[in-house]
Structure formats: C-alpha cells, structure tokens
Design an enzyme around this catalytic site. Structure first.
Site, mmCIF file in Angstrom:
data_model
loop_
_atom_site.group_PDB
_atom_site.id
_atom_site.type_symbol
_atom_site.label_atom_id
_atom_site.label_comp_id
_atom_site.label_asym_id
_atom_site.label_seq_id
_atom_site.Cartn_x
_atom_site.Cartn_y
_atom_site.Cartn_z
ATOM 1 N N LYS A 97 34.692 44.667 41.530
ATOM 2 C CA LYS A 97 34.207 43.689 42.494
ATOM 3 C C LYS A 97 34.466 44.115 43.929
ATOM 4 O O LYS A 97 34.238 43.349 44.859
ATOM 5 C CB LYS A 97 34.872 42.353 42.227
ATOM 6 C CG LYS A 97 34.413 41.789 40.927
ATOM 7 C CD LYS A 97 35.031 40.466 40.736
ATOM 8 C CE LYS A 97 34.643 39.934 39.393
ATOM 9 N NZ LYS A 97 35.359 38.709 39.143
ATOM 10 N N ARG A 141 39.915 28.210 36.852
ATOM 11 C CA ARG A 141 38.504 28.618 36.933
ATOM 12 C C ARG A 141 37.661 27.784 35.979
ATOM 13 O O ARG A 141 38.062 27.522 34.842
ATOM 14 C CB ARG A 141 38.366 30.102 36.580
ATOM 15 C CG ARG A 141 39.222 31.040 37.418
ATOM 16 C CD ARG A 141 38.927 30.949 38.894
ATOM 17 N NE ARG A 141 37.510 31.189 39.175
ATOM 18 C CZ ARG A 141 36.963 32.398 39.267
ATOM 19 N NH1 ARG A 141 37.703 33.465 39.126
ATOM 20 N NH2 ARG A 141 35.688 32.521 39.508
ATOM 21 N N PRO A 170 31.751 36.862 43.169
ATOM 22 C CA PRO A 170 30.575 37.605 42.725
ATOM 23 C C PRO A 170 30.897 38.398 41.473
ATOM 24 O O PRO A 170 32.013 38.857 41.289
ATOM 25 C CB PRO A 170 30.274 38.540 43.890
ATOM 26 C CG PRO A 170 31.560 38.685 44.605
ATOM 27 C CD PRO A 170 32.343 37.437 44.362
ATOM 28 N N GLU A 171 29.920 38.553 40.618
ATOM 29 C CA GLU A 171 30.098 39.361 39.424
ATOM 30 C C GLU A 171 29.923 40.825 39.811
ATOM 31 O O GLU A 171 29.335 41.146 40.836
ATOM 32 C CB GLU A 171 29.020 38.988 38.405
ATOM 33 C CG GLU A 171 28.851 37.500 38.190
ATOM 34 C CD GLU A 171 29.763 36.945 37.118
ATOM 35 O OE1 GLU A 171 30.364 37.737 36.372
ATOM 36 O OE2 GLU A 171 29.893 35.721 37.035
#
Ligand code: ZN
Length: 281
Positions: A50, A270, A2-3
C-alpha cells in the site's frame, strides 16, 4: 484504506507523468529543504503493497501512504487547485504537469542506501501484485510467526507484514469466497468466517485465500470499478452486483440467501461483512 490494486494504479499514472522527467518544483511538507529537489530527475515510481515509492536521482526516495483520505490531483502548471494550497502534503511539478497530494496518512523522504533497513518497507510481506508469484509457504510461515493462534482471519488478511496488498474490501470478499479453486471469481462451496481464529483455519485454506487474493487484485488493475464477481479482463461489468458481501448489510447472500451481516473487528475496529449462513465458524 486504499487496496493494493488502487495504489498500483495510482503509481502507474504518476509514473507516466514523472519517470525520466526533471522536476521544476518540489515541496514535501515537513521535510526541510525539500524544495532543493527541484532539478532532480525522477528515476522510478512504484507501488509496494500500500506504499508508493518515488525515487529521485539524488539517492533519495519519497514514501507515501495514502491512508483513508489521501488523494493525488493532477493539474496543468499554473491552473487553479480544487483544494486549498495549505492542505497540500506533496507537490511534484514538471514542465507539463503538477501533481499534488492532499491529506496523506504518512509521507517521508528516505535516503536510498538506508531503505533496506527501513522498518516499514522491510516489514512488508510478499507483494501480492508483484510480477513474480509470491512464495506461498513463506506467506503462511509469516502468518504463524507474526500472529497469535487466536487472531482472526479478517485481521490476518489485513496484516501487510504477512502479504502486502489486501485492504478492507478484499478482506470481507475473500473470507466469503474462501480458498481459490479453478475460478477466482467463483465462490467456494462455503466461505470462512472473518472471525475464525488462525488455529482453526486449515493451512491449505489460508494459502488458497491468498492465491485468490492475487488473482482478484491482478484482475482489477484495468482502471474500472473494483469487482470480485467477474473477471473484467474477459467480460463486461456485471448487471447484478460487483461484490458478494462488502457494503451489502441486510441484503441477501448470493450463495445461500441468508442476510449479510456487518460488524467491527480487531484493535482498529475495521468494518467487516459476512454471511451467517454459509461461512464456516
Ligand atoms: Zn450465505
């Protein structure tokens, strides 16, 4: 992953349900005796980068990192859950609500006095979503102190020790957009390749990218789909595209019409998107 803006929004929802309320039931998987937190009062819920921190009035703090798959569910007490009870990582109930966390990456209960020595929180860089504007010189210094000259822009933006809040979507979008000029939603004339090594990124460019990150993250706190193409606080959703490059493999670039590329980057492999045509290599 999640950002930062997602974690912030989730923390706001959880905060509304829990802050100032007494728990009727508590379960934290892997924490012996966590059920004894029933009866305690939740004093604070906040996002730090985060991570989400839930503080209890017993000098204890729950730290949660959602990872890729973690999600909070909200139920009326006694109603049926959408996932099996055995997969719940955390249950926090009040008289009105039952909050259940499934599939979190990392959870732990920390004694509050120890928090400042706690590695993961201590190690986080300035929070891009904090009320106070981050010290940008400090952010740049951290980048140089913590990373090697050959480390790439994409890896640097994701490093939460430099500045906390940028996730994988913003990483690709920010490299494409380049440093902020007047309008955070308007791409610079050229972007910067996510594979550009730190030593080749001008300092003012790196700072400008972080400044842009803060505005984009802030603009997306309103509960709508994340978008980097328009400021939703001022305008309705765009008809044509809510991002510039993320997830747009082989589609044409909104700046130069070349094809958007997709690849993998860094030790964690990523996924990264970029345009070969208009991002400085
Ligand atoms: Zn392009």
């Amino acid at each position: 992953m999640p950002e930062g803006d997602t974690v912030y929004k989730v923390a706001q929802v959880i905060s509304k349900e829990l802050e100032g309320r007494s728990l009727t039931c508590c379960m934290i998987r892997g924490v012996y005796g966590s059920e004894r937190l029933a009866g305690s009062i939740v004093t604070d819920v906040k996002a730090v980068g985060k991570h989400m921190l839930v503080s209890f009035d017993r000098d204890l703090e729950l730290r949660v990192h959602l990872g890729m798959k973690g999600s909070w569910h909200r139920y009326k007490p006694g109603s049926r859950w959408k996932k099996p009870r055995s997969t719940a990582a955390v249950v926090l109930s009040t008289e009105k609500t039952e909050l259940v966390l499934f599939n979190a990456l990392d959870i732990e209960l920390i004694p509050t006095p120890q928090k400042k020595w706690h590695r993961q929180i201590q190690g986080l860089g300035p929070d891009l979503l904090s009320h106070q504007e981050p010290d940008w010189d400090d952010v740049i210094k951290r980048a140089y102190k913590l990373r090697k000259a050959r480390d790439e822009l994409g890896e640097i933006l994701l490093d939460q020790r430099i500045a906390a809040g940028i996730g994988n979507v913003y990483k690709s979008e920010l490299a494409f957009l380049g440093p902020m000029e007047e309008d955070a939603f308007k791409p610079a004339k050229r972007g910067y390749s996510p594979f550009l090594p730190l030593k080749e990124i001008p300092l003012d460019v790196l700072e400008g990218i972080y400044r842009r990150a803060r505005v984009l993250l802030q603009a997306n706190l309103g509960g709508w789909f994340r978008t980097t193409t328009i400021d939703r606080r001022k305008a309705p959703a765009p008809k044509e595209g809510i991002v510039f490059v993320y997830g747009r493999t082989a589609e044409s670039c909104r700046r130069c019409e070349a094809k958007i590329q997709m690849g993998f980057q860094g030790l964690q492999n990523r996924v990264t998107y970029w345009c070969e045509g208009c991002q400085i290599k």
